[in-house]
Design a protein around this motif. Structure first.
Motif, PDB file in Angstrom:
ATOM      1  N   HIS A   1      11.391  -3.760   4.791  1.00 42.47           N
ATOM      2  CA  HIS A   1      11.189  -3.031   3.539  1.00 42.47           C
ATOM      3  C   HIS A   1       9.782  -3.209   2.973  1.00 42.47           C
ATOM      4  O   HIS A   1       9.097  -4.200   3.230  1.00 42.47           O
ATOM      5  N   ALA A   2       9.394  -2.255   2.182  1.00 44.93           N
ATOM      6  CA  ALA A   2       8.097  -2.275   1.517  1.00 44.93           C
ATOM      7  C   ALA A   2       8.123  -3.275   0.356  1.00 44.93           C
ATOM      8  O   ALA A   2       9.172  -3.840   0.013  1.00 44.93           O
ATOM      9  N   HIS A   3       6.970  -3.463  -0.261  1.00 44.76           N
ATOM     10  CA  HIS A   3       6.830  -4.431  -1.363  1.00 44.76           C
ATOM     11  C   HIS A   3       7.777  -4.092  -2.502  1.00 44.76           C
ATOM     12  O   HIS A   3       7.895  -2.933  -2.910  1.00 44.76           O
ATOM     13  N   SER A   4       8.457  -5.120  -2.997  1.00 44.48           N
ATOM     14  CA  SER A   4       9.398  -4.913  -4.103  1.00 44.48           C
ATOM     15  C   SER A   4       8.949  -5.678  -5.338  1.00 44.48           C
ATOM     16  O   SER A   4       8.172  -6.622  -5.263  1.00 44.48           O
ATOM     17  N   THR A   5       9.461  -5.239  -6.472  1.00 45.78           N
ATOM     18  CA  THR A   5       9.215  -5.913  -7.735  1.00 45.78           C
ATOM     19  C   THR A   5      10.240  -7.024  -7.854  1.00 45.78           C
ATOM     20  O   THR A   5      11.446  -6.750  -7.828  1.00 45.78           O
ATOM     21  N   TYR A   6       9.780  -8.268  -7.963  1.00 47.78           N
ATOM     22  CA  TYR A   6      10.731  -9.379  -7.947  1.00 47.78           C
ATOM     23  C   TYR A   6      11.651  -9.359  -9.163  1.00 47.78           C
ATOM     24  O   TYR A   6      11.220  -9.218 -10.297  1.00 47.78           O
ATOM     25  N   THR A   7      12.936  -9.478  -8.881  1.00 48.07           N
ATOM     26  CA  THR A   7      13.962  -9.750  -9.892  1.00 48.07           C
ATOM     27  C   THR A   7      14.957 -10.681  -9.199  1.00 48.07           C
ATOM     28  O   THR A   7      15.032 -10.696  -7.967  1.00 48.07           O
ATOM     29  N   PRO A   8      15.718 -11.449  -9.963  1.00 50.63           N
ATOM     30  CA  PRO A   8      16.716 -12.308  -9.318  1.00 50.63           C
ATOM     31  C   PRO A   8      17.892 -11.518  -8.732  1.00 50.63           C
ATOM     32  O   PRO A   8      18.711 -12.078  -8.012  1.00 50.63           O
ATOM     33  N   ASP A   9      17.965 -10.226  -9.002  1.00 51.22           N
ATOM     34  CA  ASP A   9      19.035  -9.373  -8.484  1.00 51.22           C
ATOM     35  C   ASP A   9      18.692  -8.940  -7.062  1.00 51.22           C
ATOM     36  O   ASP A   9      17.972  -7.959  -6.849  1.00 51.22           O
ATOM     37  N   GLU A  10      19.199  -9.683  -6.083  1.00 55.05           N
ATOM     38  CA  GLU A  10      18.902  -9.399  -4.679  1.00 55.05           C
ATOM     39  C   GLU A  10      19.315  -7.991  -4.273  1.00 55.05           C
ATOM     40  O   GLU A  10      18.598  -7.316  -3.552  1.00 55.05           O
ATOM     41  N   VAL A  11      20.480  -7.550  -4.721  1.00 57.71           N
ATOM     42  CA  VAL A  11      20.990  -6.245  -4.298  1.00 57.71           C
ATOM     43  C   VAL A  11      20.233  -5.097  -4.957  1.00 57.71           C
ATOM     44  O   VAL A  11      19.919  -4.102  -4.308  1.00 57.71           O
ATOM     45  N   GLY A  12      19.896  -5.236  -6.230  1.00 60.04           N
ATOM     46  CA  GLY A  12      19.297  -4.131  -6.969  1.00 60.04           C
ATOM     47  C   GLY A  12      17.795  -4.156  -7.093  1.00 60.04           C
ATOM     48  O   GLY A  12      17.220  -3.284  -7.747  1.00 60.04           O
ATOM     49  N   ARG A  13      17.136  -5.132  -6.466  1.00 58.25           N
ATOM     50  CA  ARG A  13      15.676  -5.247  -6.598  1.00 58.25           C
ATOM     51  C   ARG A  13      15.001  -3.997  -6.043  1.00 58.25           C
ATOM     52  O   ARG A  13      15.151  -3.660  -4.874  1.00 58.25           O
ATOM     53  N   PRO A  14      14.209  -3.292  -6.878  1.00 54.54           N
ATOM     54  CA  PRO A  14      13.576  -2.044  -6.433  1.00 54.54           C
ATOM     55  C   PRO A  14      12.205  -2.262  -5.802  1.00 54.54           C
ATOM     56  O   PRO A  14      11.597  -3.334  -5.950  1.00 54.54           O
ATOM     57  N   LEU A  15      11.715  -1.238  -5.147  1.00 53.98           N
ATOM     58  CA  LEU A  15      10.349  -1.256  -4.645  1.00 53.98           C
ATOM     59  C   LEU A  15       9.376  -1.184  -5.816  1.00 53.98           C
ATOM     60  O   LEU A  15       9.659  -0.583  -6.852  1.00 53.98           O
ATOM     61  N   SER A  16       8.208  -1.761  -5.607  1.00 54.50           N
ATOM     62  CA  SER A  16       7.120  -1.664  -6.582  1.00 54.50           C
ATOM     63  C   SER A  16       6.465  -0.289  -6.430  1.00 54.50           C
ATOM     64  O   SER A  16       6.818   0.484  -5.527  1.00 54.50           O
ATOM     65  N   VAL A  17       5.483  -0.004  -7.280  1.00 57.73           N
ATOM     66  CA  VAL A  17       4.729   1.251  -7.162  1.00 57.73           C
ATOM     67  C   VAL A  17       4.070   1.320  -5.780  1.00 57.73           C
ATOM     68  O   VAL A  17       4.124   2.353  -5.103  1.00 57.73           O
ATOM     69  N   LYS A  18       3.454   0.216  -5.336  1.00 52.61           N
ATOM     70  CA  LYS A  18       2.850   0.168  -3.998  1.00 52.61           C
ATOM     71  C   LYS A  18       3.924   0.370  -2.935  1.00 52.61           C
ATOM     72  O   LYS A  18       3.719   1.090  -1.958  1.00 52.61           O
ATOM     73  N   GLY A  19       5.085  -0.267  -3.118  1.00 44.78           N
ATOM     74  CA  GLY A  19       6.172  -0.133  -2.158  1.00 44.78           C
ATOM     75  C   GLY A  19       6.654   1.307  -2.025  1.00 44.78           C
ATOM     76  O   GLY A  19       6.924   1.784  -0.914  1.00 44.78           O
ATOM     77  N   LEU A  20       6.769   2.005  -3.142  1.00 42.22           N
ATOM     78  CA  LEU A  20       7.192   3.412  -3.107  1.00 42.22           C
ATOM     79  C   LEU A  20       6.172   4.272  -2.363  1.00 42.22           C
ATOM     80  O   LEU A  20       6.543   5.163  -1.590  1.00 42.22           O
ATOM     81  N   ALA A  21       4.882   3.997  -2.579  1.00 43.34           N
ATOM     82  CA  ALA A  21       3.838   4.739  -1.857  1.00 43.34           C
ATOM     83  C   ALA A  21       3.915   4.435  -0.359  1.00 43.34           C
ATOM     84  O   ALA A  21       3.790   5.337   0.478  1.00 43.34           O
ATOM     85  N   ASP A  22       4.156   3.165  -0.012  1.00 43.27           N
ATOM     86  CA  ASP A  22       4.289   2.796   1.401  1.00 43.27           C
ATOM     87  C   ASP A  22       5.527   3.426   2.034  1.00 43.27           C
ATOM     88  O   ASP A  22       5.514   3.755   3.221  1.00 43.27           O
ATOM     89  N   ALA A  23       6.598   3.604   1.257  1.00 42.58           N
ATOM     90  CA  ALA A  23       7.801   4.257   1.788  1.00 42.58           C
ATOM     91  C   ALA A  23       7.484   5.694   2.217  1.00 42.58           C
ATOM     92  O   ALA A  23       8.016   6.179   3.225  1.00 42.58           O
ATOM     93  N   GLU A  24       6.614   6.349   1.484  1.00 38.79           N
ATOM     94  CA  GLU A  24       6.176   7.693   1.883  1.00 38.79           C
ATOM     95  C   GLU A  24       5.402   7.632   3.204  1.00 38.79           C
ATOM     96  O   GLU A  24       5.575   8.477   4.077  1.00 38.79           O
ATOM     97  N   ARG A  25       4.557   6.605   3.356  1.00 37.33           N
ATOM     98  CA  ARG A  25       3.806   6.421   4.603  1.00 37.33           C
ATOM     99  C   ARG A  25       4.758   6.121   5.764  1.00 37.33           C
ATOM    100  O   ARG A  25       4.546   6.588   6.884  1.00 37.33           O
ATOM    101  N   ILE A  26       5.795   5.333   5.497  1.00 33.46           N
ATOM    102  CA  ILE A  26       6.812   5.046   6.518  1.00 33.46           C
ATOM    103  C   ILE A  26       7.424   6.354   7.004  1.00 33.46           C
ATOM    104  O   ILE A  26       7.602   6.568   8.203  1.00 33.46           O
ATOM    105  N   SER A  27       7.747   7.244   6.057  1.00 28.90           N
ATOM    106  CA  SER A  27       8.375   8.514   6.440  1.00 28.90           C
ATOM    107  C   SER A  27       7.437   9.351   7.313  1.00 28.90           C
ATOM    108  O   SER A  27       7.879  10.005   8.256  1.00 28.90           O
ATOM    109  N   GLU A  28       6.138   9.309   7.036  1.00 26.54           N
ATOM    110  CA  GLU A  28       5.172  10.052   7.847  1.00 26.54           C
ATOM    111  C   GLU A  28       5.107   9.494   9.268  1.00 26.54           C
ATOM    112  O   GLU A  28       5.074  10.252  10.241  1.00 26.54           O
ATOM    113  N   VAL A  29       5.085   8.167   9.391  1.00 28.67           N
ATOM    114  CA  VAL A  29       5.026   7.528  10.709  1.00 28.67           C
ATOM    115  C   VAL A  29       6.290   7.831  11.507  1.00 28.67           C
ATOM    116  O   VAL A  29       6.233   8.240  12.664  1.00 28.67           O
ATOM    117  N   LEU A  30       7.457   7.639  10.887  1.00 28.31           N
ATOM    118  CA  LEU A  30       8.721   7.788  11.616  1.00 28.31           C
ATOM    119  C   LEU A  30       9.132   9.240  11.835  1.00 28.31           C
ATOM    120  O   LEU A  30       9.891   9.522  12.762  1.00 28.31           O
TER     121      LEU A  30
END
Length: 187
Positions: free
Chosen positions: A10-39
């Motif tokens: 997974h891409a970079h996430s914003t740390y929270t103690p909620d392991e299940v619900g921890r979301p991607l950071s702004v950088k992580g969301l941008a990297d997820a778009e790059r992942i989609s381009e590669v794959l």
């Protein structure tokens, strides 16, 4: 018949103690778009993700791009290191890798976590033989699965992963034939 598994740490996430619900950071969301381009260039047939939000979000843009559902699979979730927050993460993670049978209170040993991951990858290889499968997952469980097939994928390998990272594993039946890193973190 060859099956290709694309493990997406997974891409970079914003740390929270909620392991299940921890979301991607702004950088992580941008990297997820790059992942989609590669794959998107890899003729992906199936998209699977850990049920943790950061893993799902890392492959969701690929699902949108390819108009494919993201299938959730608990066997690819991150290993539970401990039920309580650990004071020294580096020390704790080093200890479980040094002794694969050791676990912290309420946590999973490397053996237990690896067995879960091996069952999940075994089911994927049986169910989707001959397909190209993207799996949104987490660094520790990904390396534990890879380590099952080749011991060179160890703690030092894990420490050098990027976030995100993508590894293509080529299987014939359940035999690992090749591993290639296809993520370029400098892009």
């Amino acid at each position: 018949m060859l099956t290709n598994v694309y493990f997406v740490r997974h891409a970079h996430s914003t740390y929270t103690p909620d392991e299940v619900g921890r979301p991607l950071s702004v950088k992580g969301l941008a990297d997820a778009e790059r992942i989609s381009e590669v794959l998107a260039k890899e003729n992906i047939d199936i998209i699977i993700a850990s049920p943790y939000k950061r893993a799902i979000q890392s492959v969701e843009p690929l699902g949108v791009k390819l108009e494919k559902e993201v299938i959730l699979e608990a066997g690819f979730k991150e290993r539970t290191l401990s039920l309580e927050p650990v004071e020294n993460f580096t020390q704790a993670i080093t200890r479980v890798w040094e002794n694969p049978a050791f676990s912290l209170p309420g946590g999973e040993s490397n053996h237990v976590a690896q067995n879960c991951g091996i069952m999940a990858i075994g089911n994927v290889l049986e169910s989707y033989e001959g397909k190209n499968i993207a799996i949104g997952t987490h660094g520790n469980i990904m390396v534990l699965i890879m380590n099952h097939f080749d011991k060179k994928f160890d703690f030092n390998f894990w420490k050098n992963l990027d976030m995100p990272d993508i590894y293509k594993l080529t299987f014939e039946n359940k035999n690992l034939l090749d591993v290639k890193r296809i993520w370029d973190s400098t892009r």
